[in-house]
Design a protein around this motif. Sequence first.
Motif, PDB file in Angstrom:
ATOM      1  N   ALA A 186      38.261  48.728  21.726  1.00 37.13           N
ATOM      2  CA  ALA A 186      38.861  49.712  21.410  1.00 37.13           C
ATOM      3  C   ALA A 186      40.188  49.421  20.361  1.00 37.13           C
ATOM      4  CB  ALA A 186      39.488  50.747  22.352  1.00 37.13           C
ATOM      5  N   ASP A 187      40.488  50.104  19.643  1.00 39.63           N
ATOM      6  CA  ASP A 187      42.005  49.854  18.983  1.00 39.63           C
ATOM      7  C   ASP A 187      42.916  50.036  19.965  1.00 39.63           C
ATOM      8  OD1 ASP A 187      43.500  49.817  16.713  1.00 39.63           O
ATOM      9  OD2 ASP A 187      43.849  51.999  16.957  1.00 39.63           O
ATOM     10  N   THR A 188      44.304  49.666  19.365  1.00 38.91           N
ATOM     11  CA  THR A 188      45.278  49.558  20.459  1.00 38.91           C
ATOM     12  C   THR A 188      46.117  50.817  20.088  1.00 38.91           C
ATOM     13  OG1 THR A 188      46.426  47.844  19.180  1.00 38.91           O
ATOM     14  CG2 THR A 188      45.289  47.427  20.966  1.00 38.91           C
ATOM     15  N   GLY A 189      46.132  51.425  19.008  1.00 42.54           N
ATOM     16  CA  GLY A 189      46.821  52.648  18.441  1.00 42.54           C
ATOM     17  C   GLY A 189      48.395  52.320  18.577  1.00 42.54           C
ATOM     18  N   ALA A 190      49.054  53.716  19.121  1.00 44.81           N
ATOM     19  CA  ALA A 190      50.326  53.578  19.190  1.00 44.81           C
ATOM     20  C   ALA A 190      50.903  52.757  20.106  1.00 44.81           C
ATOM     21  CB  ALA A 190      50.880  55.163  19.328  1.00 44.81           C
ATOM     22  N   ILE A 191      50.349  52.595  21.400  1.00 46.46           N
ATOM     23  CA  ILE A 191      50.520  51.512  22.273  1.00 46.46           C
ATOM     24  C   ILE A 191      50.876  50.332  21.874  1.00 46.46           C
ATOM     25  CG2 ILE A 191      49.924  50.631  24.673  1.00 46.46           C
ATOM     26  CD1 ILE A 191      50.230  53.604  24.962  1.00 46.46           C
ATOM     27  N   GLY A 192      50.301  49.912  20.957  1.00 47.41           N
ATOM     28  CA  GLY A 192      50.381  48.449  20.611  1.00 47.41           C
ATOM     29  C   GLY A 192      49.627  47.463  21.305  1.00 47.41           C
ATOM     30  N   GLY A 193      49.829  46.111  21.043  1.00 45.09           N
ATOM     31  CA  GLY A 193      48.941  45.118  21.456  1.00 45.09           C
ATOM     32  C   GLY A 193      47.748  44.602  20.893  1.00 45.09           C
ATOM     33  N   SER A 194      46.938  43.564  21.494  1.00 44.02           N
ATOM     34  CA  SER A 194      46.064  43.199  20.288  1.00 44.02           C
ATOM     35  C   SER A 194      44.606  43.157  21.294  1.00 44.02           C
ATOM     36  CB  SER A 194      46.571  41.673  20.225  1.00 44.02           C
ATOM     37  OG  SER A 194      46.628  41.106  21.480  1.00 44.02           O
ATOM     38  N   LEU A 195      44.520  43.872  22.337  1.00 43.55           N
ATOM     39  CA  LEU A 195      43.147  43.560  22.975  1.00 43.55           C
ATOM     40  C   LEU A 195      42.986  44.732  23.951  1.00 43.55           C
ATOM     41  CD1 LEU A 195      40.520  42.042  24.209  1.00 43.55           C
ATOM     42  CD2 LEU A 195      42.280  41.215  25.785  1.00 43.55           C
ATOM     43  N   SER A 196      41.979  45.436  23.537  1.00 43.88           N
ATOM     44  CA  SER A 196      41.997  46.722  24.517  1.00 43.88           C
ATOM     45  C   SER A 196      40.462  47.390  24.675  1.00 43.88           C
ATOM     46  CB  SER A 196      42.617  47.734  23.745  1.00 43.88           C
ATOM     47  OG  SER A 196      42.544  48.950  24.322  1.00 43.88           O
ATOM     48  N   HIS A 197      40.084  47.739  25.823  1.00 38.94           N
ATOM     49  CA  HIS A 197      38.767  48.444  25.921  1.00 38.94           C
ATOM     50  C   HIS A 197      39.128  49.866  26.378  1.00 38.94           C
ATOM     51  CE1 HIS A 197      37.327  44.286  26.260  1.00 38.94           C
ATOM     52  NE2 HIS A 197      36.171  44.798  25.878  1.00 38.94           N
ATOM     53  N   GLU A 198      38.129  50.696  26.053  1.00 34.37           N
ATOM     54  CA  GLU A 198      38.228  52.146  26.636  1.00 34.37           C
ATOM     55  C   GLU A 198      37.151  52.215  27.424  1.00 34.37           C
ATOM     56  OE1 GLU A 198      39.768  54.293  22.345  1.00 34.37           O
ATOM     57  OE2 GLU A 198      37.922  54.115  22.707  1.00 34.37           O
ATOM     58  N   PHE A 199      37.138  53.048  28.198  1.00 31.00           N
ATOM     59  CA  PHE A 199      35.778  53.355  29.351  1.00 31.00           C
ATOM     60  C   PHE A 199      35.631  54.645  28.838  1.00 31.00           C
ATOM     61  CE2 PHE A 199      36.019  50.005  32.288  1.00 31.00           C
ATOM     62  CZ  PHE A 199      37.033  49.371  31.870  1.00 31.00           C
ATOM     63  N   GLN A 200      34.267  54.937  28.331  1.00 29.17           N
ATOM     64  CA  GLN A 200      33.953  56.044  27.791  1.00 29.17           C
ATOM     65  C   GLN A 200      32.852  56.868  28.669  1.00 29.17           C
ATOM     66  OE1 GLN A 200      34.787  57.791  24.949  1.00 29.17           O
ATOM     67  NE2 GLN A 200      35.896  56.306  23.664  1.00 29.17           N
ATOM     68  N   VAL A 201      33.102  58.002  29.008  1.00 30.54           N
ATOM     69  CA  VAL A 201      32.106  58.880  29.650  1.00 30.54           C
ATOM     70  C   VAL A 201      31.109  59.369  28.669  1.00 30.54           C
ATOM     71  CG1 VAL A 201      31.585  60.866  30.987  1.00 30.54           C
ATOM     72  CG2 VAL A 201      33.539  59.405  31.529  1.00 30.54           C
ATOM     73  N   LEU A 202      29.803  59.065  28.733  1.00 31.76           N
ATOM     74  CA  LEU A 202      28.982  59.478  27.716  1.00 31.76           C
ATOM     75  C   LEU A 202      28.644  60.942  27.803  1.00 31.76           C
ATOM     76  CD1 LEU A 202      26.482  56.271  28.093  1.00 31.76           C
ATOM     77  CD2 LEU A 202      28.516  56.849  26.563  1.00 31.76           C
ATOM     78  N   ALA A 203      28.772  61.669  26.666  1.00 33.15           N
ATOM     79  CA  ALA A 203      28.693  63.095  26.843  1.00 33.15           C
ATOM     80  C   ALA A 203      28.522  63.509  25.253  1.00 33.15           C
ATOM     81  CB  ALA A 203      29.689  63.861  27.570  1.00 33.15           C
ATOM     82  N   GLU A 204      27.791  64.452  25.116  1.00 31.66           N
ATOM     83  CA  GLU A 204      27.396  64.976  23.654  1.00 31.66           C
ATOM     84  C   GLU A 204      28.958  65.556  23.028  1.00 31.66           C
ATOM     85  OE1 GLU A 204      25.505  65.037  21.139  1.00 31.66           O
ATOM     86  OE2 GLU A 204      24.675  63.317  22.259  1.00 31.66           O
TER      87      GLU A 204
END
Length: 575
Positions: free
Chosen positions: A197-215
């Motif tokens: 994932a992108d780090t957006g407004a939080i900042g930083g250089s490494l990131s993962h999102e946990f995505q619940v799969l749903a339409e």
Amino acid sequence: MRWSKTLIPTLKEVPADAEVISHKLLVRAGYIRQISRGIYDYFPLALKVIRKIETIVRQEMDRAGAQELLLPISSPAELWQESGRWEYYGKELLRFKDRHERDFCLGPTHEELITDLVRRSVRSYRELPINLYQVQTKFRDEVRPRFGLMRGREFIMKDAYSFHTTVEDCRREYDNMYQAYKRIFTRCGLSFRPVEADTGAIGGSLSHEFQVLAESGEDAIVSCDQCEYAANVEKAEVKGKPPAARDISEELPKLEKVATPGKKTVPEVAEFLKLGANKFIKTLVYKTDSGDLIAALVRGDHEINELKLRTMLGCREVTLADEAAVTAATGVVTGYIGPIGLSLRVVADLSVHGMRGAVTGANEANTHYVDIDQERDFTPSAFADLRLAVAGDPCPRCESGKLQSHRGIEVGQVFYLGTKYSEKMGATYLDAEGREQPIEMGCYGIGISRMVAAAVEQNNDANGIIWPLAIAPFQVLVLPINYKEDKLRDAGEKLYRDLQRAGVEVLLDDRDERAGVKFKDADLVGIPLRVTIGAKGLDKGFFELRSRRDGKTEEVPVGEAVKVITEKIAQAVQG
RNA sequence: CGGGGCGUGGCGCAGCCUGGUAGCGCGCACGCUUGGGGUGCGUGAGGUCGCCGGUUCAAAUCCGGCCGCCCCGACCA
């Protein structure tokens, strides 16, 4: 608990302002009610679900070595000014003044507060690493709250922050949290996927999102069909191909102008010239936050990923320039802009590299160039991966994989922050040599209230909610069909007591309602197991045990009910 | 912020175009009835028609302003 003593205001009709299924069902089943846009009341059943999720989160965070604390929800502007986010965060930060006219805000996230706490209480490398977390209400004045609990302005979040002496140790904790998150979402019964994932407004250089799969998910994600690679499309890399080798003997058609009256968009010109969109070079003029206009090129059948563009240009924001600004700067109306002879700085996506026989605007009204040979006719100031990944793209990590696309609901995110906040706010420690060093930081969020919505999105049918057992407000619903019949009522009351004594979370539908009403409400509310107590069964000595998920019903002898139910629960919790 | 839609008892809606008594279904209360998938009948309570102003003898209805809510877009951990 007794249904008759619990506030469960179920509705027959679908609320008019609800769009997605989780919002509709949570309102209809008496879990939540909107109080203002993006702000909700949580009724008793909803709070039970939230508490169940929180408990799992706390258990796994504690097990992973983090400690819980609680930071205030409001904080003074000074801390945010120190980090620079008082300005940077914009309107999303809800601000107010106290009676002394001092500026405050409601916390949308807590890096500033935790960094302040740590800098004032941690001095030595001996006190590190440390991981602190809280479960608390956040407020973000979102431009567009929507979909019930999925994107609220006020929401419940677990946020954790870790502090380390070295990058390596911080990465180790990042992985530790990553594993804890996998356990949390698995235990909650959600089908999810960690993605880059992108780090957006939080900042930083490494990131993962946990995505619940749903339409209904708001995020688009891509994953490889062969390897483990998965990413938010915002972040997903696109593997560029080097331009095809040139055949020297090949006679290339000359660059030519053609009239394309009134045809501005790629589909319009493509139709007009009878060419595929992939023969086009789309030229988009963006305005950066410093006010510069730059032209970004991408192949006609692709889209620019503005995040990649922003990152490449090193600016905070890019927006498509309005037509007037474009015409003022280039002398050309939009729709006929092209890189050849353009007065703006031009950057190009890798897909444009080496294109031949291509079409693009000729920088004069109603005219396009055809038979462009990129290498012969123009040179952008840079080539980079600037486009949005799409399904079918080759995997950027493995040899043979192709990307597939999905929708997801982001329920958690882990970030490596580095020293972004610690340096700005002077959070340092003394190392073994007595030197002052900035603290390495990571942060880790879970959207608790959003998980409620995500769980319902993933677990429902035409009749209502189907909670995963681990986060259901109750494990079992005891439903005597007619509460006026002593036999049924007594059997229900007894089973209710026995189940409670056995440690089962049980709701007793002790209302004097018709069976149909109770059944409909039971399905709507979504408690995983239902014990139906009817006269016919009871006369033969059994209850009916029904699974909300598959509707399967089994007859259980009255005397064995508690045992069968506790076994089923134990089995489900394990599996 | 731009585009679209909506605001009428607790919920879902009609009435508005063409100004004159505020209506339906559900829910709620009471009575009878019924009793294994939202039972049937009857009686009843409940509405400053989002707010402010204007037009008019008269405004839920026409006009203006404001507020709120929903959707799409921009935005976003």
